[in-house]
Motif scaffolding. Structure first.
Motif, PDB file in Angstrom:
ATOM      1  N   ALA A   1     -12.888   0.857  -6.195  1.00  0.00           N
ATOM      2  CA  ALA A   1     -12.747  -0.286  -7.100  1.00  0.00           C
ATOM      3  C   ALA A   1     -13.592  -1.479  -6.674  1.00  0.00           C
ATOM      4  O   ALA A   1     -14.134  -2.194  -7.514  1.00  0.00           O
ATOM      5  CB  ALA A   1     -11.276  -0.707  -7.181  1.00  0.00           C
ATOM      6  N   THR A   2     -13.717  -1.691  -5.362  1.00  0.00           N
ATOM      7  CA  THR A   2     -14.395  -2.890  -4.866  1.00  0.00           C
ATOM      8  C   THR A   2     -15.827  -2.662  -4.409  1.00  0.00           C
ATOM      9  O   THR A   2     -16.611  -3.603  -4.355  1.00  0.00           O
ATOM     10  CB  THR A   2     -13.623  -3.493  -3.680  1.00  0.00           C
ATOM     11  N   GLY A   3     -16.146  -1.433  -4.026  1.00  0.00           N
ATOM     12  CA  GLY A   3     -17.472  -1.161  -3.489  1.00  0.00           C
ATOM     13  C   GLY A   3     -17.620  -1.536  -2.024  1.00  0.00           C
ATOM     14  O   GLY A   3     -18.725  -1.526  -1.482  1.00  0.00           O
ATOM     15  N   LEU A   4     -16.507  -1.848  -1.379  1.00  0.00           N
ATOM     16  CA  LEU A   4     -16.536  -2.196   0.042  1.00  0.00           C
ATOM     17  C   LEU A   4     -16.643  -0.931   0.888  1.00  0.00           C
ATOM     18  O   LEU A   4     -16.431   0.177   0.410  1.00  0.00           O
ATOM     19  CB  LEU A   4     -15.255  -2.950   0.424  1.00  0.00           C
ATOM     20  N   SER A   5     -16.913  -1.122   2.164  1.00  0.00           N
ATOM     21  CA  SER A   5     -16.957   0.011   3.085  1.00  0.00           C
ATOM     22  C   SER A   5     -15.549   0.556   3.282  1.00  0.00           C
ATOM     23  O   SER A   5     -14.554  -0.110   2.952  1.00  0.00           O
ATOM     24  CB  SER A   5     -17.531  -0.421   4.433  1.00  0.00           C
ATOM     25  N   LEU A   6     -15.449   1.741   3.809  1.00  0.00           N
ATOM     26  CA  LEU A   6     -14.149   2.367   4.041  1.00  0.00           C
ATOM     27  C   LEU A   6     -13.314   1.529   5.012  1.00  0.00           C
ATOM     28  O   LEU A   6     -12.115   1.316   4.793  1.00  0.00           O
ATOM     29  CB  LEU A   6     -14.339   3.787   4.569  1.00  0.00           C
TER      30      LEU A   6
ATOM     31  N   PRO B   1       0.804  -1.226   0.000  1.00  0.00           N
ATOM     32  CA  PRO B   1       0.000   0.000   0.000  1.00  0.00           C
ATOM     33  C   PRO B   1       0.836   1.275   0.000  1.00  0.00           C
ATOM     34  O   PRO B   1       0.321   2.352  -0.279  1.00  0.00           O
ATOM     35  CB  PRO B   1      -0.832  -0.113   1.275  1.00  0.00           C
ATOM     36  N   GLY B   2       2.102   1.185   0.307  1.00  0.00           N
ATOM     37  CA  GLY B   2       2.947   2.375   0.328  1.00  0.00           C
ATOM     38  C   GLY B   2       2.689   3.237   1.554  1.00  0.00           C
ATOM     39  O   GLY B   2       2.098   2.787   2.544  1.00  0.00           O
ATOM     40  N   PHE B   3       3.110   4.492   1.477  1.00  0.00           N
ATOM     41  CA  PHE B   3       3.005   5.396   2.625  1.00  0.00           C
ATOM     42  C   PHE B   3       1.701   6.168   2.667  1.00  0.00           C
ATOM     43  O   PHE B   3       1.342   6.721   3.689  1.00  0.00           O
ATOM     44  CB  PHE B   3       4.186   6.372   2.630  1.00  0.00           C
ATOM     45  N   ARG B   4       1.008   6.253   1.543  1.00  0.00           N
ATOM     46  CA  ARG B   4      -0.236   7.025   1.476  1.00  0.00           C
ATOM     47  C   ARG B   4      -1.435   6.082   1.614  1.00  0.00           C
ATOM     48  O   ARG B   4      -2.256   5.940   0.718  1.00  0.00           O
ATOM     49  CB  ARG B   4      -0.275   7.790   0.163  1.00  0.00           C
ATOM     50  N   LEU B   5      -1.531   5.443   2.771  1.00  0.00           N
ATOM     51  CA  LEU B   5      -2.557   4.436   3.017  1.00  0.00           C
ATOM     52  C   LEU B   5      -3.968   4.994   2.840  1.00  0.00           C
ATOM     53  O   LEU B   5      -4.846   4.306   2.319  1.00  0.00           O
ATOM     54  CB  LEU B   5      -2.403   3.837   4.417  1.00  0.00           C
ATOM     55  N   ARG B   6      -4.182   6.222   3.249  1.00  0.00           N
ATOM     56  CA  ARG B   6      -5.527   6.815   3.135  1.00  0.00           C
ATOM     57  C   ARG B   6      -5.953   6.911   1.668  1.00  0.00           C
ATOM     58  O   ARG B   6      -7.082   6.547   1.316  1.00  0.00           O
ATOM     59  CB  ARG B   6      -5.542   8.184   3.786  1.00  0.00           C
ATOM     60  N   ASP B   7      -5.060   7.389   0.808  1.00  0.00           N
ATOM     61  CA  ASP B   7      -5.373   7.504  -0.617  1.00  0.00           C
ATOM     62  C   ASP B   7      -5.608   6.136  -1.245  1.00  0.00           C
ATOM     63  O   ASP B   7      -6.536   5.946  -2.029  1.00  0.00           O
ATOM     64  CB  ASP B   7      -4.247   8.230  -1.358  1.00  0.00           C
TER      65      ASP B   7
END
Length: 93
Positions: A36-41, A22-28
């Motif tokens: 992309a998935t339609g899942l909850s946050l 995921p890298g360092f910008r996890l929020r983005d």
């Protein structure tokens, strides 16, 4: 009555999208996974932090490439993988 099976031959081979880091910008990255998935946050964040993980399974190549491009723009490492041919379709050669 007997059981009949049908094999559909498609020109477009299904692809998977794998989030490798995921890298360092996890929020983005979480927001990209959510779109992309339609899942909850919350579920998207859990999925992103469990990398390496499959994000999308069996999607057309255009969708897979677009998703990987968006994930990379958000700072993640991701790749497109072509789905392997099922065993029952392989020739016994």
């Amino acid at each position: 009555m007997g059981v009949a099976s049908v094999v559909l031959v498609c020109e477009d081979v299904p692809h998977d999208v794998v989030l490798t880091d995921p890298g360092f910008r996890l929020r983005d990255v979480t927001h990209v996974v959510r779109r992309a998935t339609g899942l909850s946050l919350w579920r998207s964040k859990v999925l992103a932090t469990d990398a390496p993980v499959l994000i999308l399974v069996g999607v057309p190549q255009e969708v897979a490439v677009a998703t990987v491009t968006t994930l990379r723009a958000a700072g993640a490492s991701a790749e497109v993988r072509e789905r392997p041919e099922p065993d029952f379709l392989k020739s016994s050669g």
